[in-house]
Scaffold this motif. Structure first.
Motif, mmCIF file in Angstrom:
data_model
loop_
_atom_site.group_PDB
_atom_site.id
_atom_site.type_symbol
_atom_site.label_atom_id
_atom_site.label_comp_id
_atom_site.label_asym_id
_atom_site.label_seq_id
_atom_site.Cartn_x
_atom_site.Cartn_y
_atom_site.Cartn_z
ATOM 1 N N VAL A 360 1.056 -1.082 -0.214
ATOM 2 C CA VAL A 360 0.048 0.047 0.151
ATOM 3 C C VAL A 360 0.932 1.223 -0.254
ATOM 4 O O VAL A 360 0.776 2.080 -0.784
ATOM 5 N N HIS A 361 1.865 1.255 0.841
ATOM 6 C CA HIS A 361 2.865 2.365 0.824
ATOM 7 C C HIS A 361 3.306 2.780 -0.567
ATOM 8 O O HIS A 361 3.447 3.702 -0.990
ATOM 9 N N ASP A 362 3.899 1.770 -1.307
ATOM 10 C CA ASP A 362 4.331 1.768 -2.736
ATOM 11 C C ASP A 362 3.592 2.261 -3.525
ATOM 12 O O ASP A 362 3.632 3.100 -4.692
ATOM 13 N N ALA A 363 2.006 1.667 -3.532
ATOM 14 C CA ALA A 363 1.197 2.132 -4.587
ATOM 15 C C ALA A 363 0.395 3.225 -4.102
ATOM 16 O O ALA A 363 0.001 3.917 -5.220
ATOM 17 N N ALA A 364 0.241 3.711 -3.061
ATOM 18 C CA ALA A 364 -0.249 4.999 -2.642
ATOM 19 C C ALA A 364 -1.942 4.864 -3.439
ATOM 20 O O ALA A 364 -2.023 6.078 -4.071
ATOM 21 N N PRO A 365 -2.629 4.360 -3.178
ATOM 22 C CA PRO A 365 -3.990 4.405 -3.713
ATOM 23 C C PRO A 365 -4.625 5.370 -3.017
ATOM 24 O O PRO A 365 -4.368 6.088 -1.943
ATOM 25 N N ARG A 366 -5.969 5.785 -3.537
ATOM 26 C CA ARG A 366 -6.718 6.936 -2.791
ATOM 27 C C ARG A 366 -7.283 6.330 -1.511
ATOM 28 O O ARG A 366 -7.262 7.077 -0.409
ATOM 29 N N ALA A 367 -7.683 5.267 -1.368
ATOM 30 C CA ALA A 367 -8.076 4.425 -0.184
ATOM 31 C C ALA A 367 -7.569 3.261 0.025
ATOM 32 O O ALA A 367 -7.394 2.445 -1.103
ATOM 33 N N PRO A 424 -10.393 4.087 -11.894
ATOM 34 C CA PRO A 424 -10.296 2.688 -12.769
ATOM 35 C C PRO A 424 -8.967 2.491 -13.632
ATOM 36 O O PRO A 424 -8.503 3.396 -14.438
ATOM 37 N N GLY A 425 -8.393 1.260 -13.605
ATOM 38 C CA GLY A 425 -7.384 1.240 -14.129
ATOM 39 C C GLY A 425 -5.890 1.571 -13.555
ATOM 40 O O GLY A 425 -4.718 1.404 -13.977
ATOM 41 N N ALA A 426 -6.143 2.339 -12.492
ATOM 42 C CA ALA A 426 -5.058 2.852 -11.907
ATOM 43 C C ALA A 426 -4.334 2.141 -10.666
ATOM 44 O O ALA A 426 -3.272 2.659 -9.970
ATOM 45 N N SER A 427 -4.899 0.970 -10.369
ATOM 46 C CA SER A 427 -4.422 0.321 -9.345
ATOM 47 C C SER A 427 -2.944 -0.111 -9.463
ATOM 48 O O SER A 427 -2.675 -0.802 -10.502
ATOM 49 N N ARG A 428 -2.269 0.200 -8.456
ATOM 50 C CA ARG A 428 -0.567 -0.112 -8.682
ATOM 51 C C ARG A 428 -0.409 -1.127 -7.613
ATOM 52 O O ARG A 428 0.891 -1.409 -7.257
ATOM 53 N N MET A 429 -1.289 -1.819 -7.022
ATOM 54 C CA MET A 429 -0.899 -2.852 -6.278
ATOM 55 C C MET A 429 -0.749 -4.042 -6.963
ATOM 56 O O MET A 429 -0.803 -4.400 -8.245
ATOM 57 N N GLY A 430 0.231 -5.160 -6.194
ATOM 58 C CA GLY A 430 0.594 -6.305 -6.993
ATOM 59 C C GLY A 430 2.025 -6.631 -6.684
ATOM 60 O O GLY A 430 2.752 -5.625 -6.441
ATOM 61 N N SER A 431 2.147 -7.906 -6.723
ATOM 62 C CA SER A 431 3.606 -8.626 -6.366
ATOM 63 C C SER A 431 3.548 -10.130 -6.986
ATOM 64 O O SER A 431 2.230 -10.487 -6.929
ATOM 65 N N PRO A 432 4.467 -10.860 -7.083
ATOM 66 C CA PRO A 432 4.494 -12.149 -7.440
ATOM 67 C C PRO A 432 3.957 -12.941 -6.209
ATOM 68 O O PRO A 432 3.522 -14.216 -6.307
ATOM 69 N N LEU A 433 3.749 -12.342 -5.149
ATOM 70 C CA LEU A 433 3.258 -13.150 -3.979
ATOM 71 C C LEU A 433 1.604 -12.982 -3.786
ATOM 72 O O LEU A 433 1.122 -13.800 -2.936
ATOM 73 N N THR A 434 1.033 -12.260 -4.592
ATOM 74 C CA THR A 434 -0.214 -11.708 -4.142
ATOM 75 C C THR A 434 -1.116 -12.051 -5.688
ATOM 76 O O THR A 434 -0.344 -11.961 -6.600
ATOM 77 N N GLU A 435 -2.399 -12.044 -5.432
ATOM 78 C CA GLU A 435 -2.996 -11.727 -6.738
ATOM 79 C C GLU A 435 -3.893 -10.470 -6.569
ATOM 80 O O GLU A 435 -4.542 -10.344 -5.584
ATOM 81 N N THR A 436 -3.988 -9.536 -7.526
ATOM 82 C CA THR A 436 -4.839 -8.502 -7.549
ATOM 83 C C THR A 436 -5.819 -8.203 -8.569
ATOM 84 O O THR A 436 -5.485 -8.744 -9.815
ATOM 85 N N ALA A 437 -6.836 -8.014 -8.232
ATOM 86 C CA ALA A 437 -8.122 -7.787 -9.466
ATOM 87 C C ALA A 437 -8.881 -6.568 -9.227
ATOM 88 O O ALA A 437 -9.286 -6.645 -7.721
ATOM 89 N N GLU A 438 -9.320 -5.869 -10.065
ATOM 90 C CA GLU A 438 -10.354 -5.088 -9.802
ATOM 91 C C GLU A 438 -11.727 -5.779 -9.807
ATOM 92 O O GLU A 438 -12.054 -6.435 -10.697
ATOM 93 N N ILE A 439 -12.421 -5.770 -8.605
ATOM 94 C CA ILE A 439 -13.449 -6.546 -8.496
ATOM 95 C C ILE A 439 -14.876 -5.731 -8.665
ATOM 96 O O ILE A 439 -15.873 -6.267 -8.432
ATOM 97 N N GLY A 440 -14.861 -4.451 -8.529
ATOM 98 C CA GLY A 440 -16.045 -3.668 -8.480
ATOM 99 C C GLY A 440 -15.872 -2.188 -8.653
ATOM 100 O O GLY A 440 -14.773 -1.678 -9.177
#
Length: 471
Positions: A360-367, A424-440
């Protein structure tokens, strides 16, 4: 004549059911299919030749049959199965049949439907549908099903019915709904609503709280006493896990922990402390101090301190923002907590845990918000509530471990799960350790709705989760 049992010790007669409902195997499956052929092909002419379909060949299909108590003969049955290739928690019941010799006189059809609902919910189903002939719609309505309009099968009039599964709502009500009333005194002490004191403006209801006048973030969590008593070392591990996750959700780097641990004996407390030490070493955060007591009821609470120059709020989302889930789907159910607690952290290295902790620190999302006791959907409701919004979630897009029931996954504590909101499309979360998807998406309408592969929407949470309001 209705059979009776006469208990030897009491001498009082007890009626026994004229049938037993169970999962069908072998010859009982064949008997059930013969009943179906007689009813749907020979008597009702709904099908020509056979009523068999792909559901019969799906290995996930569950068939329940009613067998006569005295003879063992199959006198009724029903089947239920997932409706999608990937089981997303949407099932349907079908081919309900009762032998003509007992039809209409025993209530067997209703009992089969009730048992199908029980089996579906125990299998983690979140949407359970049935398409029934018009003449049976009244029975389904009486049993609590809702009518969703007409349908036609083989030219015959049917009704689309749905069983109301309220597992997500019940969890949110049990874990989060009391918060506003319980925390109101903190607002009253300052002559205002809780928003003015708990977390500060913009951070009400967050996983941690910015410490005024500093870059510190503080978080505090308690572990259920039953867990401390049953599995002390795991309780100690989780005391650190939940707190570093809370800091991670706000983009904070952990700098220290304080613990308050108690137990009925020295051994219990020692095991809790061992778990705390192991977790603290894994995440690389020191235990600064705390309080320890022996000879009292088991308990554990941990406070964590972290640093964040710009903490990420839970309520920073905007209308139409994409809602994304990032989860570590490795691991498995914790022994003794199947369907409630997913353990992905104990098999990870310290480096891997710390990498996820900075996402989260690295991705800095809005929420951002850590998935907590309210599960994925309940936590999404809290994130949306803090922004004065609601959420729509597409069930088929949710990342989940293979083979895990969606109802269990959406209502468990997942080990590491982060919900974030961003353009939308701006999520910067993610790593080989996790799965990330826009779910809604975040929406103007309050509450949380689940969107299914057929476009249908069901209400998971009808309104705000905590009542704490806009952050």
């Amino acid at each position: 004549m209705t059979p009776f049992d006469v208990p030897v010790l009491t001498g009082s007669p007890r009626r026994t059911s004229p049938w037993a409902i169970r999962r069908a195997e072998g010859a009982e499956l064949d008997a059930y299919r013969r009943l179906r052929r007689t009813a749907f092909v020979d008597e009702q002419h709904l099908f020509a030749g056979s009523d068999r379909d792909d559901v019969d060949d799906d290995p996930r299909t569950v068939v329940l049959v009613a067998a006569a108590t005295e003879t063992g003969a199959v006198i009724g049955g029903v089947r239920l199965a997932p409706l999608t290739e990937r089981d997303v928690g949407w099932w349907a019941g079908s081919r309900l049949v009762v032998d003509g010799s007992v039809r209409g006189a025993t209530g067997l059809g209703a009992r089969l439907v009730e048992e199908a609902c029980r089996v579906a919910e125990s299998a983690g189903v979140l949407r359970f549908d049935a398409t029934v002939q018009d003449r049976y719609a009244a029975m389904f309505t009486r049993l609590g099903w809702t009518d969703h309009g007409p349908a036609s099968i083989a030219g015959a009039a049917h009704r689309r019915m749905r069983w109301p599964v309220d597992r997500i709502r019940a969890l949110a009500e049990r874990t989060k709904a009391p918060l506003a009333a319980l925390l109101d005194p903190f607002g009253a002490a300052w002559g205002a609503a809780p928003a003015s004191s708990l977390g500060g403006a913009g951070f009400v209801g967050d996983d941690g709280a910015p410490v005024p006048g500093s870059d510190l973030v503080a978080a505090c969590d308690a572990i259920l006493p039953a867990m401390v008593q049953r599995d002390p070392e795991w309780a100690g591990w989780c005391g650190v896990l939940v707190n570093v996750n809370d800091l991670a959700a706000m983009g904070a780097d952990p700098v220290g922990l304080l613990d308050a641990v108690a137990g009925p004996d020295l051994g219990t407390v020692q095991r809790v402390v061992r778990g705390l030490r192991s977790a603290a070493e894994a995440w690389g955060v020191p235990v600064l101090g705390g309080h320890t007591q022996v000879g009292v009821a088991a308990s554990l609470a941990v406070t964590a301190l972290g640093r964040a120059a710009h903490p990420v709020p839970g309520g920073g989302g905007r209308r139409h923002d994409a809602l994304a889930l990032t989860a570590d789907v490795s691991g498995g159910w914790r022994p003794g907590a199947h369907g409630a607690q997913w353990d992905s952290s104990s098999s990870r290295s310290g480096a891997e845990l710390r990498t996820m902790g900075r996402m989260v620190h690295d991705a800095a999302p809005r929420a951002a918000k850590d998935v907590s006791m309210a599960g994925v959907v309940g936590t999404a409701g809290m994130l949306a509530e803090a922004a004065g919004l609601g959420a729509d979630i597409e069930v088929a897009l949710i990342p989940a471990p293979a083979g895990v029931a969606m109802g269990d996954w959406l209502t468990c504590f997942p080990g590491f799960g982060m919900l974030t909101a961003d353009a939308p499309g701006a999520s910067r979360m993610g790593s080989p350790l996790t799965e990330t998807a826009e779910i809604g998406r975040l929406t103007a309408a309050p509450g949380v709705r689940l969107v299914w592969p057929d476009g249908e929407t069901t209400t998971a949470l009808p309104g705000p989760v905590t009542g704490l309001g806009h952050a």
